[in-house]
Design a protein around this motif. Structure first.
Motif, PDB file in Angstrom:
ATOM      1  N   GLY A 329       0.769  -1.231   0.000  1.00 23.85           N
ATOM      2  CA  GLY A 329       0.000   0.000   0.000  1.00 23.85           C
ATOM      3  C   GLY A 329       0.800   1.281   0.000  1.00 23.85           C
ATOM      4  N   LEU A 330       2.115   1.191   0.191  1.00 32.73           N
ATOM      5  CA  LEU A 330       2.916   2.423   0.272  1.00 32.73           C
ATOM      6  C   LEU A 330       2.773   3.270  -0.989  1.00 32.73           C
ATOM      7  CD1 LEU A 330       6.224   1.200   1.986  1.00 32.73           C
ATOM      8  CD2 LEU A 330       4.739   3.054   2.822  1.00 32.73           C
ATOM      9  N   GLU A 331       2.912   2.631  -2.151  1.00 34.92           N
ATOM     10  CA  GLU A 331       2.942   3.375  -3.421  1.00 34.92           C
ATOM     11  C   GLU A 331       1.589   4.005  -3.776  1.00 34.92           C
ATOM     12  OE1 GLU A 331       5.667  -0.288  -4.272  1.00 34.92           O
ATOM     13  OE2 GLU A 331       3.953   0.171  -3.001  1.00 34.92           O
ATOM     14  N   SER A 332       0.506   3.428  -3.274  1.00 35.63           N
ATOM     15  CA  SER A 332      -0.836   3.903  -3.648  1.00 35.63           C
ATOM     16  C   SER A 332      -1.501   4.756  -2.571  1.00 35.63           C
ATOM     17  CB  SER A 332      -1.738   2.697  -3.964  1.00 35.63           C
ATOM     18  OG  SER A 332      -1.641   1.731  -2.932  1.00 35.63           O
ATOM     19  N   SER A 333      -0.874   4.856  -1.413  1.00 31.45           N
ATOM     20  CA  SER A 333      -1.510   5.505  -0.264  1.00 31.45           C
ATOM     21  C   SER A 333      -1.903   6.954  -0.528  1.00 31.45           C
ATOM     22  CB  SER A 333      -0.547   5.441   0.928  1.00 31.45           C
ATOM     23  OG  SER A 333      -1.257   5.402   2.127  1.00 31.45           O
ATOM     24  N   PHE A 334      -0.961   7.751  -1.017  1.00 32.57           N
ATOM     25  CA  PHE A 334      -1.227   9.166  -1.271  1.00 32.57           C
ATOM     26  C   PHE A 334      -2.290   9.339  -2.352  1.00 32.57           C
ATOM     27  CE2 PHE A 334       0.153  12.931  -3.969  1.00 32.57           C
ATOM     28  CZ  PHE A 334      -0.507  13.876  -3.204  1.00 32.57           C
ATOM     29  N   GLY A 335      -2.133   8.628  -3.463  1.00 32.49           N
ATOM     30  CA  GLY A 335      -3.068   8.747  -4.576  1.00 32.49           C
ATOM     31  C   GLY A 335      -4.491   8.354  -4.211  1.00 32.49           C
ATOM     32  N   ALA A 336      -4.622   7.383  -3.307  1.00 26.33           N
ATOM     33  CA  ALA A 336      -5.952   6.942  -2.863  1.00 26.33           C
ATOM     34  C   ALA A 336      -6.579   7.964  -1.915  1.00 26.33           C
ATOM     35  CB  ALA A 336      -5.838   5.585  -2.177  1.00 26.33           C
ATOM     36  N   LEU A 337      -5.806   8.416  -0.940  1.00 26.98           N
ATOM     37  CA  LEU A 337      -6.315   9.416   0.016  1.00 26.98           C
ATOM     38  C   LEU A 337      -6.692  10.711  -0.676  1.00 26.98           C
ATOM     39  CD1 LEU A 337      -4.181   9.546   3.287  1.00 26.98           C
ATOM     40  CD2 LEU A 337      -6.623   9.131   3.078  1.00 26.98           C
ATOM     41  N   ASN A 338      -5.879  11.096  -1.628  1.00 28.51           N
ATOM     42  CA  ASN A 338      -6.062  12.354  -2.338  1.00 28.51           C
ATOM     43  C   ASN A 338      -7.308  12.339  -3.236  1.00 28.51           C
ATOM     44  OD1 ASN A 338      -5.143  15.001  -2.918  1.00 28.51           O
ATOM     45  ND2 ASN A 338      -4.136  14.303  -4.785  1.00 28.51           N
ATOM     46  N   GLN A 339      -7.834  11.131  -3.490  1.00 23.71           N
ATOM     47  CA  GLN A 339      -9.113  11.000  -4.208  1.00 23.71           C
ATOM     48  C   GLN A 339     -10.288  11.311  -3.272  1.00 23.71           C
ATOM     49  OE1 GLN A 339      -9.577  10.894  -7.284  1.00 23.71           O
ATOM     50  NE2 GLN A 339      -9.107   8.967  -8.290  1.00 23.71           N
ATOM     51  N   LEU A 340     -10.067  11.065  -1.973  1.00 25.18           N
ATOM     52  CA  LEU A 340     -11.150  11.211  -0.996  1.00 25.18           C
ATOM     53  C   LEU A 340     -11.248  12.616  -0.412  1.00 25.18           C
ATOM     54  CD1 LEU A 340     -10.910   7.988   1.219  1.00 25.18           C
ATOM     55  CD2 LEU A 340     -12.688   8.550  -0.434  1.00 25.18           C
ATOM     56  N   PHE A 341     -10.096  13.246  -0.197  1.00 26.72           N
ATOM     57  CA  PHE A 341     -10.050  14.513   0.526  1.00 26.72           C
ATOM     58  C   PHE A 341      -9.377  15.590  -0.308  1.00 26.72           C
ATOM     59  CE2 PHE A 341      -9.707  11.051   3.656  1.00 26.72           C
ATOM     60  CZ  PHE A 341     -10.844  11.298   4.420  1.00 26.72           C
ATOM     61  N   ASP A 342      -9.603  16.864   0.064  1.00 25.55           N
ATOM     62  CA  ASP A 342      -8.847  17.919  -0.607  1.00 25.55           C
ATOM     63  C   ASP A 342      -7.398  17.858  -0.132  1.00 25.55           C
ATOM     64  OD1 ASP A 342      -8.418  19.529   1.755  1.00 25.55           O
ATOM     65  OD2 ASP A 342     -10.393  20.413   1.505  1.00 25.55           O
ATOM     66  N   ASN A 399      -5.222  -1.218 -11.220  1.00 25.41           N
ATOM     67  CA  ASN A 399      -6.310  -0.816 -12.131  1.00 25.41           C
ATOM     68  C   ASN A 399      -7.299   0.175 -11.517  1.00 25.41           C
ATOM     69  OD1 ASN A 399      -5.270  -2.605 -14.138  1.00 25.41           O
ATOM     70  ND2 ASN A 399      -6.270  -4.296 -13.051  1.00 25.41           N
ATOM     71  N   THR A 400      -6.907   0.813 -10.404  1.00 30.59           N
ATOM     72  CA  THR A 400      -7.737   1.851  -9.776  1.00 30.59           C
ATOM     73  C   THR A 400      -7.196   3.218 -10.188  1.00 30.59           C
ATOM     74  OG1 THR A 400      -8.132   0.414  -7.859  1.00 30.59           O
ATOM     75  CG2 THR A 400      -8.564   2.762  -7.560  1.00 30.59           C
ATOM     76  N   VAL A 401      -8.085   4.163 -10.461  1.00 32.90           N
ATOM     77  CA  VAL A 401      -7.651   5.525 -10.796  1.00 32.90           C
ATOM     78  C   VAL A 401      -7.272   6.260  -9.511  1.00 32.90           C
ATOM     79  CG1 VAL A 401      -8.346   7.758 -11.762  1.00 32.90           C
ATOM     80  CG2 VAL A 401      -9.062   5.641 -12.878  1.00 32.90           C
ATOM     81  N   LEU A 402      -6.035   6.751  -9.454  1.00 31.76           N
ATOM     82  CA  LEU A 402      -5.529   7.485  -8.295  1.00 31.76           C
ATOM     83  C   LEU A 402      -5.189   8.915  -8.704  1.00 31.76           C
ATOM     84  CD1 LEU A 402      -3.170   4.780  -6.726  1.00 31.76           C
ATOM     85  CD2 LEU A 402      -5.585   5.179  -6.239  1.00 31.76           C
ATOM     86  N   LYS A 403      -5.024   9.775  -7.701  1.00 31.38           N
ATOM     87  CA  LYS A 403      -4.789  11.189  -7.999  1.00 31.38           C
ATOM     88  C   LYS A 403      -3.624  11.707  -7.179  1.00 31.38           C
ATOM     89  CE  LYS A 403      -7.116  15.661  -7.742  1.00 31.38           C
ATOM     90  NZ  LYS A 403      -8.151  16.390  -7.021  1.00 31.38           N
ATOM     91  N   GLY A 404      -2.627  12.234  -7.875  1.00 30.19           N
ATOM     92  CA  GLY A 404      -1.479  12.830  -7.182  1.00 30.19           C
ATOM     93  C   GLY A 404      -0.224  11.987  -7.316  1.00 30.19           C
ATOM     94  N   THR A 405       0.895  12.662  -7.569  1.00 32.01           N
ATOM     95  CA  THR A 405       2.171  11.991  -7.772  1.00 32.01           C
ATOM     96  C   THR A 405       3.203  12.505  -6.779  1.00 32.01           C
ATOM     97  OG1 THR A 405       1.669  12.017 -10.136  1.00 32.01           O
ATOM     98  CG2 THR A 405       3.907  11.402  -9.527  1.00 32.01           C
ATOM     99  N   VAL A 406       3.933  11.581  -6.171  1.00 30.41           N
ATOM    100  CA  VAL A 406       5.051  11.964  -5.297  1.00 30.41           C
ATOM    101  C   VAL A 406       6.256  12.265  -6.172  1.00 30.41           C
ATOM    102  CG1 VAL A 406       6.616  11.198  -3.468  1.00 30.41           C
ATOM    103  CG2 VAL A 406       4.189  10.600  -3.355  1.00 30.41           C
ATOM    104  N   LEU A 407       6.901  13.410  -5.929  1.00 26.57           N
ATOM    105  CA  LEU A 407       8.082  13.798  -6.707  1.00 26.57           C
ATOM    106  C   LEU A 407       9.379  13.495  -5.969  1.00 26.57           C
ATOM    107  CD1 LEU A 407       6.725  17.243  -7.949  1.00 26.57           C
ATOM    108  CD2 LEU A 407       6.719  15.079  -9.196  1.00 26.57           C
TER     109      LEU A 407
END
Length: 419
Positions: A329-342, A399-407
């Motif tokens: 879940g490390l790689e998808s954590s930010f992208g998943a949370l960022n779909q739920l909240f501002d 295969n889930t759409v996530l939002k936000g990329t860690v740089l």
């Protein structure tokens, strides 16, 4: 190393004067030297520029598993910490989920030494009981002195209530925190998914919500008697949120977390018998998801964890009944949370947790050590194996759409950049 972040939007409510403002940030030898509207780069300085560059305090995950020692093919500490850094985390709590299990001070020293020299800081949890067998308490005080930040038999409930009582009483002597997994095994029985309409339709044995709630209720009752600090990792039901909210109202020192996938995925996703969706606690209902999100927003739930659990392919590429529990879940954590909240709320959630576990809380000010995550919150993409840097690929977010990329991440006078 010297680094200059150009025109980075700062997301950090603690520094009101620069929160949501674009600033240049100059970091010299691991320390934030200057924050300004326009800073010229000194010689030998790495300049980081990006169209939508954002920066916040470094993120923290309160529950990850690697494999080492014993299961290095799943994930080594080295690769696990590199994955955490790529995923935006400058601090992770390491679950006791190895072989042998860390139940002595020398085990904690090994983990601390193995994690040296990384951007991401590793904070080990020691086993609560000897060999995680639930019979007698491990060397809690010695492990705390060696660097353990809490005590937990990973994914195993403390079945003996007297043992939990003694642990909570004893740990108070050195301000220790006890973790208790919320599952009554007698009620759960041989269940493997949430008990409900879906489990009945699919013919899979169910774990009732009550199996979690009875354990939470019992643990809170013991905590009220003993005092001390209790953390309940990865709750998953609407009623658990209510029970913990009531305990907090009474003034009990209880914290809890939720796994990011339990906020988004439900037991409806089990239709294809995809073993990546076999997790513990199980995926619950849409109603549970809504109440968990509400609990997170109002502060009842303290932390979101990736519950990162790497597993080799042969433990997942079997019939659903026989598959092991767990998802990375490390790689998808930010992208998943960022779909739920501002983005402000997402970052606030990702930077919680240090104080509870006695970890130094960084600051985003001139003159402080740089502990930062840089990211672009607006990119959308479909999560695939290409986004996974873990040795194991068992992700239920594929295969889930996530939002936000860690740089990248900056910590310990080191920089990890993804691009």
């Amino acid at each position: 190393m010297n680094i200059l972040l150009k025109s980075a939007k700062i997301v950090n409510e603690a520094t009101k004067e620069i929160h949501l403002k674009k600033r240049d940030i100059l970091i010299k030898n691991g320390v934030i030297e200057k924050i300004g509207v326009q800073i010229d780069a000194p010689p030998k300085t790495k300049i980081v520029e990006h169209k939508n560059l954002h920066v916040s305090l470094g993120w923290m995950d309160t529950g990850v598993s690697f494999g080492e020692p014993g299961y290095e093919e799943r994930e080594t500490i080295d690769n696990g910490l590199q994955t955490a850094a790529r995923s935006g985390f400058t601090d992770v709590l390491l679950n006791p989920n190895s072989f042998p299990l860390p139940d002595s001070s020398s085990d904690i020293v090994f983990l601390k030494n193995a994690s040296k020299g990384h951007v991401t800081n590793l904070h080990p949890l020691g086993n609560l009981t000897v060999s995680g067998e639930g019979e007698s308490l491990a060397e809690l005080y010695d492990m705390k002195n060696a660097g353990a930040v809490g005590f937990y038999d990973f994914k195993h409930a403390v079945t003996n209530p007297n043992l939990l009582k003694i642990a909570l009483q004893y740990a108070q002597n050195f301000d220790g925190i006890v973790l208790s997994f919320p599952l009554d095994n007698h009620i759960a029985g041989k269940g493997i998914v949430n008990e409900g309409i879906v489990s009945t339709r699919l013919g899979l044995k169910g774990i009732p919500a009550m199996a979690e709630e009875l354990q939470v209720s019992r643990d809170l009752f013991i905590l009220e008697y003993t005092g001390g600090k209790l953390h309940i990792p990865t709750i998953s039901t609407a009623n658990s949120v209510k029970l913990i909210a009531a305990a907090k109202k009474k003034g009990l020192k209880v914290t809890c977390s939720v796994a990011v996938h339990n906020l988004i995925k439900t037991d409806d996703d089990l239709e294809d018998f995809e073993t990546h969706y076999k997790v513990l606690p199980p995926l619950r209902t849409t109603k549970d998801c809504k109440e968990l999100i509400k609990g997170l927003t109002n502060g009842t739930i303290d932390f979101v964890t990736s519950d990162h659990t790497p597993l080799n392919i042969e433990l997942k590429k079997v019939e659903f009944d026989n598959a092991d529990y767990g998802t990375i879940g490390l790689e998808s954590s930010f992208g998943a949370l960022n779909q739920l909240f501002d983005i402000e709320e997402t970052i606030e959630i990702l930077t919680r947790g240090r104080k509870t576990f006695g970890i130094e809380v960084p600051e985003l000010r001139e003159g402080t050590k740089a502990n930062l995550t840089i990211f672009d919150p607006n990119t959308e993409y479909t999560f695939s194996e290409d986004h996974i840097s873990s040795s194991s690929k068992n992700s239920l977010f594929l295969n889930t759409v996530l939002k936000g990329t860690v740089l990248g991440t900056i910590s310990n006078n080191q920089v990890h950049l993804n691009h």
